[in-house]
Structure formats: C-alpha cells, structure tokens
Design a protein around this motif. Structure first.
Motif, short mmCIF file in Angstrom:
data_model
loop_
_atom_site.label_atom_id
_atom_site.label_comp_id
_atom_site.label_asym_id
_atom_site.label_seq_id
_atom_site.Cartn_x
_atom_site.Cartn_y
_atom_site.Cartn_z
N GLN A 61 -7.34 11.05 41.72
CA GLN A 61 -5.93 11.42 41.84
C GLN A 61 -5.73 12.80 41.22
O GLN A 61 -6.27 13.09 40.14
CB GLN A 61 -5.04 10.39 41.13
CG GLN A 61 -3.59 10.40 41.56
CD GLN A 61 -3.38 9.79 42.94
OE1 GLN A 61 -4.17 8.96 43.38
NE2 GLN A 61 -2.33 10.21 43.62
N GLU B 63 -2.67 16.12 40.68
CA GLU B 63 -1.23 16.40 40.67
C GLU B 63 -1.00 17.89 40.67
O GLU B 63 -1.85 18.67 40.21
CB GLU B 63 -0.58 15.77 39.43
CG GLU B 63 -1.13 16.30 38.12
CD GLU B 63 -0.57 15.62 36.90
OE1 GLU B 63 -0.57 16.26 35.81
OE2 GLU B 63 -0.12 14.47 36.99
N SER C 153 1.57 14.63 44.31
CA SER C 153 0.44 13.89 43.75
C SER C 153 -0.38 13.40 44.93
O SER C 153 0.18 12.85 45.89
CB SER C 153 0.93 12.71 42.90
OG SER C 153 -0.16 11.99 42.38
N ARG C 154 -1.69 13.61 44.88
CA ARG C 154 -2.53 13.27 46.03
C ARG C 154 -3.81 12.59 45.59
O ARG C 154 -4.34 12.88 44.51
CB ARG C 154 -2.89 14.54 46.82
CG ARG C 154 -1.71 15.19 47.49
CD ARG C 154 -2.03 16.54 48.12
NE ARG C 154 -3.12 16.49 49.07
CZ ARG C 154 -3.42 17.50 49.90
NH1 ARG C 154 -2.67 18.60 49.90
NH2 ARG C 154 -4.41 17.41 50.73
N GLU C 155 -4.29 11.69 46.44
CA GLU C 155 -5.63 11.13 46.25
C GLU C 155 -6.57 11.92 47.15
O GLU C 155 -6.29 12.10 48.34
CB GLU C 155 -5.65 9.65 46.63
CG GLU C 155 -6.98 8.98 46.30
CD GLU C 155 -7.00 7.52 46.67
OE1 GLU C 155 -6.93 6.68 45.78
OE2 GLU C 155 -7.09 7.23 47.90
#
Length: 208
Positions: A163, A165, A179-181
């Motif tokens: 994860q 951000e 926010s990304r995976e």
C-alpha cells in the motif's frame, strides 16, 4: 529536447565522445544520469518517495519511479542534476546536504530503445514537518510514499503488493490525495542489481 548532447562512455565508465540523446537510446550507448531519492521519518517509520510519471511521458508513462532524476548533459557534473529536483518537485536543496551512495550501472531493454546508464545516486532525508512540493505536471503526475521496508520487500521480490499513499495533480493543477495498492509492474523496470545497491546504501544511511 531530443537534441540534447550527452557524454557517452564505455562499460568501464571512460568517456569516449558525445552524442544526441535520441541517438544514445536507439544505439544503447552508456551515459550518465542523476538520481535523487527522498526519505522522511515520521513517528519512527521511514518512508521512501516515488514520483508518478506523467501520462504524457514518451517512456514509461503512468509508472512509479525515482523521486527525481534526469540526464546529465555533456558539460555537466552530478551537482547540476539538482535542477531536476527543483524542476520536477519544486524543492530547493543544497547539494552539500545530499548523501552520495556511488554510481550504479542500470540497463533497461525495450523493443523501442535500450537505456544504459551510469547513475549517480543521492539520498536526502527531509526533516521538515510539512514539505512544500510543487510538481512539474508535464513530467510528474503525482508523488507517493511507501514505508521503506515495504518498498524494499516489493522491489526485491519478497512480497507481491504493498500500500502506498500520496497525491496526484490533474492538468488544471488540482491536487487530490490518493492511496493505492501496487505491484512491481506499476514501477519502471530497473534492474534488480540497481535496487540491491540502493537498498544496501539506504540501510547504511539509516544506521548512521
């Protein structure tokens, strides 16, 4: 832009001439670049920052990459690379405040070009509570950070997703928090040896 003149080198890092940037990539000639990696420590956690390349970039659009980086022209020294930090991120940092980690050889092979770089790699730990970052939206679409240990695990292949951000800026300059995976496929494909050298240098830097 394509007619920038860069110093070309052999694989022993010896200067052998000058060529246009476009020629360097089509012929796979060795040249020099400046790489700047930004770190920040908050509440005992160290973060490593990645830029999100603009969708308009010719090479590797919309992939995550080094915090700031650029080619060194034929008549330039590594200290001149600081212009990339100011242009891409809007940060003014004295060269003496950077930590030099050495030169890393990095190769990226694609059907359209071969990129062979001697990378002058520098680290900087930001001590400010709030960073005033102003992105060059033609080049950089966003700035994200990963927990340092997460980034190390992802980019050395010991985990599949992490994860991150940060924020992105649209064409109008509007900023939105994100926010990304992400997986390793979301990053510019630098060689494993590049990351091995980088992470070893960061570990030494953090232990000082």
């Amino acid at each position: 832009m394509e007619q920038e003149k860069l110093r070309i080198l052999n694989d022993q890092h010896e200067s052998i001439g000058v060529a246009a940037r476009s020629e360097i990539h089509t012929q796979g000639l060795w040249h020099e670049t400046f790489h700047f990696w930004l770190l920040k420590k908050e509440h005992g956690t160290v973060y490593l920052y990645f830029q999100l390349r603009s969708l308009a970039k010719k090479d590797f659009p919309s992939l995550f990459d080094i915090t700031a980086a650029g080619h060194l022209l034929a008549d330039e020294h590594p200290s001149d690379g600081l212009r990339e930090v100011e242009e891409e991120l809007g940060l003014s940092i004295p060269f003496m405040n950077l930590t030099y980690t050495g030169i890393i050889q990095d190769e990226i092979h694609l059907p359209s070009f071969i990129d062979r770089e001697f990378c002058h790699v520098y680290l900087f730990m930001n001590q400010e509570e709030h960073m005033e970052v102003h992105l060059q939206i033609e080049e950089v679409a966003g700035l994200y950070r990963a927990k340092w240990l997460d980034a190390q695990q992802l980019l050395t292949g010991t985990c599949e997703r992490i994860q991150i951000e940060g924020f992105e800026v649209d064409a109008n300059g509007e900023r939105r928090e994100e926010s990304r995976e992400v997986s390793v496929q979301d990053f510019v494909p630098h060689e494993p040896a590049y990351y091995k050298h980088l992470f070893h240098a960061i570990n030494q830097f953090l232990s000082q």
